[in-house]
Design a protein around this motif. Structure first.
Motif, short mmCIF file in Angstrom:
data_model
loop_
_atom_site.label_atom_id
_atom_site.label_comp_id
_atom_site.label_asym_id
_atom_site.label_seq_id
_atom_site.Cartn_x
_atom_site.Cartn_y
_atom_site.Cartn_z
N ALA A 1 28.51 57.06 35.28
CA ALA A 1 29.71 56.64 34.44
C ALA A 1 30.93 57.17 34.80
N MET A 2 30.94 58.32 35.24
CA MET A 2 32.33 58.87 35.80
C MET A 2 32.80 58.47 36.90
N ILE A 3 31.85 58.04 37.89
CA ILE A 3 32.16 57.44 39.08
C ILE A 3 32.67 55.97 38.92
N ARG A 4 32.15 55.28 37.85
CA ARG A 4 32.60 53.76 37.48
C ARG A 4 34.00 54.16 37.01
N GLU A 5 34.40 55.06 36.11
CA GLU A 5 35.62 55.07 35.39
C GLU A 5 36.55 55.53 36.48
N ALA A 6 36.28 56.39 37.09
CA ALA A 6 37.32 56.79 38.28
C ALA A 6 37.85 55.69 39.10
N MET A 7 36.98 54.68 39.52
CA MET A 7 37.39 53.58 40.19
C MET A 7 38.14 52.68 39.46
N GLU A 8 37.61 52.44 38.11
CA GLU A 8 38.07 51.49 37.34
C GLU A 8 39.66 51.94 36.86
N GLU A 9 40.02 53.20 36.75
CA GLU A 9 41.20 53.75 36.05
C GLU A 9 42.07 54.25 37.20
N ALA A 10 41.51 54.73 38.20
CA ALA A 10 42.42 55.52 39.36
C ALA A 10 42.35 55.00 40.54
N GLY A 11 41.23 53.98 40.76
CA GLY A 11 41.13 53.36 42.15
C GLY A 11 40.39 54.38 43.24
N ILE A 12 39.74 55.32 42.62
CA ILE A 12 39.32 56.58 43.58
C ILE A 12 37.86 56.35 43.55
N GLU A 13 37.14 56.59 44.70
CA GLU A 13 35.70 56.46 44.92
C GLU A 13 35.05 58.06 44.85
N ILE A 14 34.26 58.40 44.09
CA ILE A 14 33.89 59.74 44.10
C ILE A 14 32.42 59.66 44.36
N LYS A 15 31.81 60.50 45.16
CA LYS A 15 30.49 60.68 45.16
C LYS A 15 29.74 61.50 44.31
N VAL B 1 34.56 59.72 14.26
CA VAL B 1 33.01 59.69 14.18
C VAL B 1 32.76 60.78 15.06
N GLU B 2 31.55 61.30 14.98
CA GLU B 2 30.97 62.42 15.90
C GLU B 2 30.75 61.76 17.34
N ARG B 3 31.05 62.52 18.31
CA ARG B 3 30.89 62.15 19.85
C ARG B 3 30.30 63.29 20.53
N ILE B 4 30.07 63.13 21.65
CA ILE B 4 29.69 63.88 22.87
C ILE B 4 30.37 63.60 23.85
N ASP B 5 31.30 64.59 24.34
CA ASP B 5 32.03 64.58 25.58
C ASP B 5 31.61 65.35 26.76
N PHE B 6 31.56 64.86 27.81
CA PHE B 6 30.98 65.50 29.05
C PHE B 6 32.45 65.57 30.01
N PHE B 7 32.74 66.81 30.21
CA PHE B 7 33.78 66.88 31.17
C PHE B 7 33.38 67.54 32.69
N LEU B 8 33.81 66.63 33.78
CA LEU B 8 33.37 66.79 34.92
C LEU B 8 34.61 67.23 35.91
N VAL B 9 34.36 67.68 36.88
CA VAL B 9 35.32 67.98 38.10
C VAL B 9 34.99 67.52 39.38
N GLU C 1 23.20 54.12 32.18
CA GLU C 1 23.62 54.88 33.47
C GLU C 1 23.90 56.22 33.08
N ASP C 2 23.49 57.04 34.12
CA ASP C 2 23.73 58.65 33.90
C ASP C 2 25.30 58.89 33.69
N VAL C 3 25.31 60.20 33.31
CA VAL C 3 26.77 60.79 33.16
C VAL C 3 27.71 60.84 34.45
#
Length: 144
Positions: free
Chosen positions: A53-67, A83-91, A48-50
């Motif tokens: 993944a954010m669209i899925r998490e927004a629905m799973e955690e906050a019940g919102i649908e984002i396009k 451990v090392e990580r890469i974090d993407f931040f989206l608005v 899944e692309d970034v």
């Protein structure tokens, strides 16, 4: 002997902002940063692309649908914790449905806070990412 190729987790974090406030959730009963505030977030599941993944998490955690076209990547953090990580931040500039705590077994508060006056118990790298967003800093290295 073949050396195993280095891999690291990739996560997405959602900055939902309205009227100078940001949505934060307090982690509960997860075993990681419990009692501290974070944002809607999660790991890429693979294949899944970034933005997906954010669209899925927004629905799973906050019940919102984002396009996807309503999401903008505003920051990337190369972070070292356990451990090392890469974090993407989206608005997201808009979403459908009312925000609701979809995971009360993992989150005991989901509230709006002044973006320039975060709770003292905001997870440090999340606080730094929010400060970076406010300052227009799109990339950071944290925890080294």
């Amino acid at each position: 002997m073949i050396k195993k190729k280095f891999q690291m987790p990739v996560a997405v974090h959602l900055l939902l902002i309205r009227e100078g406030k940001i949505l934060l959730l307090r982690r509960f009963n997860t075993g990681y940063e419990d009692g501290n505030y974070s944002v809607v977030a999660g790991h890429l599941d693979g294949d899944e692309d970034v933005k997906s993944a954010m669209i899925r998490e927004a629905m799973e955690e906050a019940g919102i649908e984002i396009k996807a076209n309503n999401l903008q990547i505003v920051g990337v953090m190369h972070r070292k914790s356990e451990v090392e990580r890469i974090d993407f931040f989206l608005v997201a500039d808009s979403w459908n449905n009312e925000i609701v705590n979809m995971e009360p077994e993992k989150c005991d508060d989901l509230s709006w806070f002044e973006i320039d006056n975060l709770p003292f118990n905001t997870i440090p790298y999340i606080k730094k990412a929010i400060e970076n967003y406010i300052s227009g800093i799109q990339f950071d290295i944290y925890g080294w």
